[in-house]
Design a protein around this motif. Sequence first.
Motif, short mmCIF file in Angstrom:
data_model
loop_
_atom_site.label_atom_id
_atom_site.label_comp_id
_atom_site.label_asym_id
_atom_site.label_seq_id
_atom_site.Cartn_x
_atom_site.Cartn_y
_atom_site.Cartn_z
N LEU A 287 -9.28 10.29 1.79
CA LEU A 287 -8.86 9.89 3.13
C LEU A 287 -7.79 10.81 3.71
O LEU A 287 -7.19 10.49 4.73
N LEU B 250 -6.73 7.54 -4.74
CA LEU B 250 -7.92 7.86 -3.95
C LEU B 250 -8.25 9.34 -3.92
O LEU B 250 -9.28 9.72 -3.36
N GLN C 181 -3.38 9.12 4.54
CA GLN C 181 -4.19 8.06 3.98
C GLN C 181 -3.73 6.70 4.48
O GLN C 181 -4.56 5.81 4.73
N CYS C 182 -2.43 6.53 4.66
CA CYS C 182 -1.92 5.27 5.19
C CYS C 182 -2.39 5.04 6.63
O CYS C 182 -2.70 3.91 7.01
N ILE D 155 -6.05 3.87 6.51
CA ILE D 155 -6.15 2.49 6.03
C ILE D 155 -5.67 1.52 7.11
O ILE D 155 -6.28 0.46 7.35
N VAL E 66 0.84 -1.20 0.00
CA VAL E 66 0.00 0.00 0.00
C VAL E 66 0.87 1.25 0.00
O VAL E 66 0.57 2.25 -0.67
N ALA F 271 -7.91 -1.37 8.85
CA ALA F 271 -7.46 -2.76 8.72
C ALA F 271 -7.32 -3.42 10.08
O ALA F 271 -7.71 -4.59 10.27
N LEU G 84 -1.14 7.06 -3.27
CA LEU G 84 -2.54 7.04 -2.86
C LEU G 84 -3.28 8.31 -3.23
O LEU G 84 -4.50 8.28 -3.40
#
Length: 540
Positions: free
Chosen positions: A164, A160, A171-172, A175, A151, A179, A156
């Motif tokens: 996010l 995206l 964004q990480c 995510i 990822v 998760a 991103l």
Amino acid sequence: FTWGIEMTYCTPYLLQLGLTKSKTSLVWIAGPLSGLVMGPVIGVLADNSKSKYGRRRPFMIGGGIIVAMGLLVLGWTKEIVGFFIPESELRRVLTISLAVLSIYLVDFAINAIQSTSRSLIVDTLPIPKQQKGSAWASRMIAIGHLTGYGVSTLDLLKVLGNTLGDSQFKQCTVIAALALLISVGVTSWAVDERVLIASKDADVKSGAVKVVAKILKTTWNLPDRIRAICWVQFWAWIGWFPFLFYSSTWVGETYYRYTPTASIANSSDPLGDIGRIGSLSLLIFSIVTFIGSVFLPFVVRSPDSNAKPGERNFTPRPPAAIAPLAKVLHGSKPDLLTAWMLSHLVFAGSMFLAPFVRSLHMATVLVSICGIPWALACWAPFTFMGTEVNRMTAPSTILANGSSYRRLPHASDEFSGPASSPNFLRLNHLDRDLEDDEENEDSSTGETAGIYLGILNLFTTLPQFVGTFISMIVFEILEPGRHPELHKGEDVEGGGKDDVVKKVTEGPNGIAVCLFIGAICAVGAAYATQRMRGLYKRTR
């Protein structure tokens, strides 16, 4: 997955906020400190928890929520502080402070989740499947790292947009938080956990002090083989610490320092750029680790294969037609101890070259090679420890306080419990419980394994403190100022822009020197493994 995101982005993130490398290394005391504190504390609390939801599940869910909150705060630290404080030096200091606090919060809560998750394996699997459970745990760790680094290599913002967050790091973190919550939720729903019910005459006063005293006494009087395993782990982890926390940053720095066409000055997201470049090498590293974790058990002899015939759980009998070939192949397999020792040397050989690397491709190759040693580092010590614990374990299992506990049958009439939680534990059993145990001789409660795994965790945690202080000293000597790549175009240590470019390309890289020192310690781990071999030969 969450660890991967943290190791990839948090170091360059702190450097981008203005923290020096030497001070950043002090922040990473959070990892070993949280492991040293949370493992025993959560272990004691969970072992004695009588929650109707189980002993481990409440801590997993609570830890998951805290980690998710910490990740989101970490991603939006600047915005949170900026909402209350106008632009000033105080704002910068508070931003760094909140980021560091968030990292500590995340690390402590993650260790709580890891501790209870490992305990679930010991609690729920029968003894013959304990090693298989640990192997699958290592494979899932590799898959998590693989997914996280995968990822991280994506742009991103292009994939995206700003849905996010307006940066790669934000964004990480979103995510990773989602998760983790999903993973904890699925595990909590799927695992049929047992509920602890203490009988009236159980030693309920056996608390944290007694457990800690038991751990200290056991640590001081470790069996020779287990002590040898722990010392190998100690030296190995002094080497692994800088690799795990700084390797992705090192790869990114190598690219921007020594690639003539590289330009970060005009980048709108330099943190994301360094993170993506470093994540690509760690992605390949994780692929190699996963492949190794899957295939190495088939080409390496387990410790049980060296046991005396009467100690083996089975006698391999291949078909007569292929028996000669099978015998030759089996004899050519290296044993796990040899493979573990060689893995230390492979890691050391790779990291000895780190200070001399001048290209992204070479840095990526060295990081990728370390995937095989890491696969063995996640597998070998737990296999040896499990083998030794199983050899010492008596048929009846005894707790630290002298009581034993086993799974109760569903139809037990000793209590009335909720229908949705049919499995219970009771400290101190009636005579008829022994009849239940005769029907399930392989039942596992994990209390003996727990104390020795806890001691192994101490020998994994303490060397990280050593690695932290080594890194701090190296960074203070070689790179005392603000990070040049992430502050290009700004004054660094009183110099102008030209001085920045000069500092980027001249002088040794501090992380590379830390990796070199780690390689020396890995040689020490190989020597300790060789001494462990001699111990096995003397005591066989």
